[in-house]
Each structure stands twice: as structure tokens, then as C-alpha cells.
Design a protein around this motif. Structure first.
Motif, mmCIF file in Angstrom:
data_model
loop_
_atom_site.group_PDB
_atom_site.id
_atom_site.type_symbol
_atom_site.label_atom_id
_atom_site.label_comp_id
_atom_site.label_asym_id
_atom_site.label_seq_id
_atom_site.Cartn_x
_atom_site.Cartn_y
_atom_site.Cartn_z
ATOM 1 N N ILE A 34 0.833 -1.203 0.000
ATOM 2 C CA ILE A 34 0.000 0.000 0.000
ATOM 3 C C ILE A 34 0.866 1.251 0.000
ATOM 4 O O ILE A 34 0.633 2.178 -0.774
ATOM 5 C CB ILE A 34 -0.945 0.013 1.221
ATOM 6 C CG1 ILE A 34 -1.951 -1.134 1.119
ATOM 7 C CG2 ILE A 34 -1.673 1.353 1.332
ATOM 8 C CD1 ILE A 34 -2.777 -1.354 2.370
ATOM 9 N N GLU A 117 -3.569 1.500 -7.109
ATOM 10 C CA GLU A 117 -3.587 1.155 -5.683
ATOM 11 C C GLU A 117 -4.779 0.291 -5.301
ATOM 12 O O GLU A 117 -4.636 -0.689 -4.572
ATOM 13 C CB GLU A 117 -3.592 2.420 -4.826
ATOM 14 C CG GLU A 117 -3.569 2.124 -3.351
ATOM 15 C CD GLU A 117 -3.677 3.359 -2.484
ATOM 16 O OE1 GLU A 117 -4.117 3.216 -1.337
ATOM 17 O OE2 GLU A 117 -3.324 4.452 -2.945
ATOM 18 N N VAL A 121 -4.011 -3.451 -3.645
ATOM 19 C CA VAL A 121 -4.432 -3.880 -2.305
ATOM 20 C C VAL A 121 -5.178 -5.212 -2.389
ATOM 21 O O VAL A 121 -4.923 -6.127 -1.613
ATOM 22 C CB VAL A 121 -5.310 -2.791 -1.637
ATOM 23 C CG1 VAL A 121 -5.933 -3.312 -0.365
ATOM 24 C CG2 VAL A 121 -4.490 -1.554 -1.369
#
Length: 182
Positions: A34, A117, A121
Motif C-alpha cells: 500500500i 492502488e 491492495v
């Protein structure tokens, strides 16, 4: 692990330390994916451990400890990301890994950093942490179908990065997941 959680809730510090030790590598992998920075990942993990220790008595079901802890970790990572969004940073200089890594591992890490992102994740939670789609849905607070869609899109993004065209990435088996290092 359920026994350790129950002991930790009763105040056994050794049981809590054992829980944190068992989960430290996975916490690092999630935080690193992250935040993309070892120092920030370490800060997020430290804050997560402190929060878990302080709020362990609020955990209702010991069998959900891992999910509960990961949700706290994701929240801590998001706090750090929000902090950096308010600060103008000079041009980012990628950090160099000190340990030896295989070329495939380095390529995978580089490609993972290029994936959006929200997809990254989901990839890390699914392939590295081994969470089921339903668990990821609960952790991220999104619909399970959205998790499935993001996983497919993440695989497609990786396929485009690796093969140069849209190609779905092969699903990993549970054994392959365990051997994967980020």
C-alpha cells in the motif's frame, strides 16, 4: 491462533507478542504494497500493533483476529497516505533493496507498484495474505462483486505490463501463494 488470541485478551503479553510475530511478515507485505516504502510500512505496523494491544478487549470473536488486525493496518496505511497527500514531496527516488532478490521477484515488485492502488491492495490481500473474496470485501468495506472485478482488472493490468497486451494472468494455487514473496 484462536487460543493465543483468547490468552492475549485475558492479558497474557507473551501470547500477544506471539500473535504479532506470527503475523508480522504478512503485515509488512500488506503495508509495503500500500505504502511502497519500508519506513512508512514500519510506522503503520507499529501503530497497528499498539492499536491492537490497546483495543484487543473490543474484539468480539477471536477467530476474526487476523481480519480485525488487517483492517486496523489498512486504516493506519490510509492515514499515512492522507498525510502525504497534504505535503508536497520532492521527486520520489525509489529505494534500493538491501537483500538479494531474484530477477522475477524484482520484476514482480516493480509491476505491482505500477498497478493502481485499489487493485494492488486486492492482489496483496488475496495472493499474499490468502484472504477469501468475502473477507477482502469486509476488510475494504466494498461489495464482494467489486472485489472480484478489481481482482480480474488487476490480473489484466499485470498481464498488460508483463506481456505487453491484455492477457489474463493465471490464478495461483494455494501452494504458489505461500511461496510468493513481495
Amino acid at each position: 491462533m484462536k487460543y493465543l488470541v483468547k490468552q492475549a485478551i485475558k492479558g497474557d503479553a507473551d501470547a500477544f507478542l506471539e500473535l504479532m510475530e506470527q503475523n508480522s511478515l504478512n503485515m509488512y507485505k500488506v503495508a509495503r504494497a500500500i505504502l511502497q516504502n519500508d519506513e512508512d510500512a514500519a510506522d503503520a505496523i507499529q501503530d497497528t500493533i499498539l492499536t491492537c494491544f490497546e483495543k484487543l478487549d473490543t474484539l468480539k470473536k477471536p477467530e476474526y483476529f487476523k481480519t480485525w488486525m488487517t483492517r486496523i493496518l489498512i486504516n493506519e496505511c490510509n492515514k499515512i497516505l492522507r498525510h502525504y497527500r497534504h505535503i508536497k514531496m520532492p521527486e520520489f527516488i525509489p529505494e534500493q533493496s538491501i537483500r538479494d532478490s531474484s530477477i522475477a521477484e524484482i520484476e514482480f515488485k516493480q509491476m505491482l507498484e505500477l498497478v493502481d492502488e485499489k487493485y494492488r491492495v486486492v492482489l496483496v490481500l488475496y495472493y499474499v495474505y490468502g484472504f477469501k473474496l468475502q473477507d477482502i470485501s469486509e476488510l475494504l468495506g466494498i461489495n464482494e462483486n467489486t472485489v472480484k472485478t478489481r481482482l480480474v482488472r488487476a490480473r489484466n493490468q499485470l498481464g498488460e505490463l508483463y506481456f505487453g497486451h491484455s492477457q489474463s494472468v493465471k490464478r495461483c494455487t494455494a501452494g504458489e501463494k505461500e511461496g510468493m514473496i513481495l
